[in-house]
Design an enzyme around this catalytic site. Sequence first.
Site, PDB file in Angstrom:
ATOM      1  N   ASN A 138      29.760  -2.869 -30.211  1.00  0.00           N
ATOM      2  CA  ASN A 138      28.435  -2.311 -30.437  1.00  0.00           C
ATOM      3  C   ASN A 138      27.830  -1.827 -29.127  1.00  0.00           C
ATOM      4  O   ASN A 138      27.625  -0.625 -28.939  1.00  0.00           O
ATOM      5  CB  ASN A 138      27.535  -3.361 -31.106  1.00  0.00           C
ATOM      6  CG  ASN A 138      26.284  -2.743 -31.697  1.00  0.00           C
ATOM      7  OD1 ASN A 138      25.946  -1.601 -31.395  1.00  0.00           O
ATOM      8  ND2 ASN A 138      25.600  -3.478 -32.524  1.00  0.00           N
ATOM      9  N   ASP A 139      27.588  -2.736 -28.202  1.00  0.00           N
ATOM     10  CA  ASP A 139      26.902  -2.361 -26.969  1.00  0.00           C
ATOM     11  C   ASP A 139      27.647  -1.284 -26.179  1.00  0.00           C
ATOM     12  O   ASP A 139      27.017  -0.422 -25.587  1.00  0.00           O
ATOM     13  CB  ASP A 139      26.718  -3.603 -26.078  1.00  0.00           C
ATOM     14  CG  ASP A 139      25.795  -4.629 -26.727  1.00  0.00           C
ATOM     15  OD1 ASP A 139      24.922  -4.200 -27.503  1.00  0.00           O
ATOM     16  OD2 ASP A 139      25.954  -5.827 -26.462  1.00  0.00           O
ATOM     17  N   VAL A 140      28.985  -1.329 -26.201  1.00  0.00           N
ATOM     18  CA  VAL A 140      29.747  -0.395 -25.359  1.00  0.00           C
ATOM     19  C   VAL A 140      29.750   1.030 -25.909  1.00  0.00           C
ATOM     20  O   VAL A 140      30.217   1.945 -25.242  1.00  0.00           O
ATOM     21  CB  VAL A 140      31.211  -0.857 -25.147  1.00  0.00           C
ATOM     22  CG1 VAL A 140      31.232  -2.190 -24.422  1.00  0.00           C
ATOM     23  CG2 VAL A 140      31.974  -0.933 -26.446  1.00  0.00           C
TER      24      VAL A 140
ATOM     25  N   PHE B  75      25.806  -8.126 -28.450  1.00  0.00           N
ATOM     26  CA  PHE B  75      25.595  -9.257 -27.549  1.00  0.00           C
ATOM     27  C   PHE B  75      24.346  -9.064 -26.694  1.00  0.00           C
ATOM     28  O   PHE B  75      23.639 -10.014 -26.395  1.00  0.00           O
ATOM     29  CB  PHE B  75      26.831  -9.396 -26.661  1.00  0.00           C
ATOM     30  CG  PHE B  75      26.944 -10.706 -25.964  1.00  0.00           C
ATOM     31  CD1 PHE B  75      26.876 -11.889 -26.675  1.00  0.00           C
ATOM     32  CD2 PHE B  75      27.137 -10.765 -24.595  1.00  0.00           C
ATOM     33  CE1 PHE B  75      26.993 -13.105 -26.028  1.00  0.00           C
ATOM     34  CE2 PHE B  75      27.262 -11.971 -23.948  1.00  0.00           C
ATOM     35  CZ  PHE B  75      27.187 -13.142 -24.665  1.00  0.00           C
ATOM     36  N   ALA B  76      24.073  -7.805 -26.315  1.00  0.00           N
ATOM     37  CA  ALA B  76      22.914  -7.565 -25.459  1.00  0.00           C
ATOM     38  C   ALA B  76      21.615  -7.595 -26.263  1.00  0.00           C
ATOM     39  O   ALA B  76      20.530  -7.571 -25.696  1.00  0.00           O
ATOM     40  CB  ALA B  76      23.061  -6.230 -24.739  1.00  0.00           C
TER      41      ALA B  76
END
Lengths: 458, 95
Positions: free
Chosen positions: A384-386, A424-425
């Site tokens: 997700n974040d990447v 995660f972020a």
Amino acid sequence: MNSNLYALIGLAVAVSFIMALKGLSAPKSARRGNLIGAAGATVATLVVFFAPGAEHHNTLWIVLAVAFGVLVGVPAARKVQMTQMPQLVALFNGVGGGAAALVSIVEYLSSNGESKAAVIATVFTVVVGSISFSGSVITFLKLQEIMTTRPVVFPGGRFVIAGTLVSVLGTAVWVVQSGGNTPLLVMGLLALAFGILFVLPVGGADVPIVISLLNAFTGLTVAAGGYVLDSTLLIVAGTLVGASGTILTRLMAAAMGRSLFGTLFGAFTAKPQEAGAVGEARPVKSGSPDDVAILLNYAQRVVIVPGFGLAVAQAQHTVRELADLLSEKGIDVAYGIHPVAGRMPGHMNVLLAEANVPYEQLVEMEEVNPTFPQTDVVLVVGANDVVNPAAKTTPGCPIYGMPILDVSQAGNVIFLKRSMRPGFAGIENELLYDAKTTLLFGDAKDSLTKVVNALKAL
Amino acid sequence: MSSIVILTIFVLSVFIGFEVVSKVSTTLHTPLMSGANAIHGIILFGAIMVADKSTTVLTTSLSIAAIVLATINMVGGFVVTDRMLEMFKGKGGKK
């Protein structure tokens, strides 16, 4: 043992550590390097019993303590799931820092009238070792998701942190000036508190950098402990880890597009974040495994973006099966690996290597990004974040400035996700609401198996 | 040991530490960190040194605790690093 022979063995051990670090920097020699280091450490542990001037007190207890440590450490290292490995490394690092602090305390308590320089080194070891210990425990709790992975910030937090740091330094001066056991104890406790406060405001995505930094800290602690104990081996080994750990921390920060300064002093500058608009229902396009199979079947080039969710679902083998199937159909398949996919730089490479994915298919971010406009389908599995465009478009969000995989350039984007929960972020991903995005909800392994079966049926 | 000798050892070690890891690829960041982490487990050496000379209950208990922690750091660190690197074997060299 003859003191020259003893010193020479110490030198050989120090050299083995240099060779270990050198070996670990290149894929071909990495494993051998690690074994050389382990051999050196074993020799050092045996030889210390025969040190010139050894008094042979407590030998039975020492042997039992080592045996107990082995009984705890080895099974933990053997049984840990590869997905949970970063927090184990953090924990190992923390106990090392704690051990160094204890060693210095014992030396301080047993000798009377140490030189001023030795007291300063003791103070350094206790302070930094304690910070490393408590900080590592917090990183462990964050990565294990026992506590929130979001930055923990409270009003006036930065003053509390700065105040704690000043108190640590104040008590340090007190210890050096007047000595005594109480000041040392107070200083140790304050340093433990500072370690906790220092890591709390760090966001999930920055945790790996903090682990690496604390690792370098522990190295320096060991070096200072070496000064207290008058041991060249400890000075050399600790300094090596301190120096290489600092470089490694900088390289990691660079790979993640973070400034090291920003990460370190995030504690002092972090502001409480407004809670994102969570629970706001916005339309998303979700599809069935059959829809996904059809999209994939008519593609010419597919890029798979694996994330931590893939590892959690243990779907590495299934994703490889899917990639093999697509390759057989003449479709060009590659894995786009973000430098910090997973939890740490290089973590995803370890996880995919575990599933025997051929190295040639793993394409690093700089190489895969220019190919997205020619890519028909991007399959984002548990990441997700990447791939979150907010890293480019939203200044002030925790991942702003991190280089991302530009998957929005591709023809279609398929997200395999368990839920709409952010990564995660802890930030929303706009890409999920994009018109060319299809979501396939469910456990990654389960979904992939269904897609594989649907593809076979086509 | 004189302070100047110690300073010399320290400064040279810093440079060696910088040099040996300056060209590591992203792929190896995690194992390298883990390996370096295992190396500072050598504090076990220091922990045994102080335990060997300890004569009071307080210092003995503290140093025995240090030995347990340091052993976990060192042995666990090398084993987990080896496990990570084991997975890279036979995949050909990636530059």
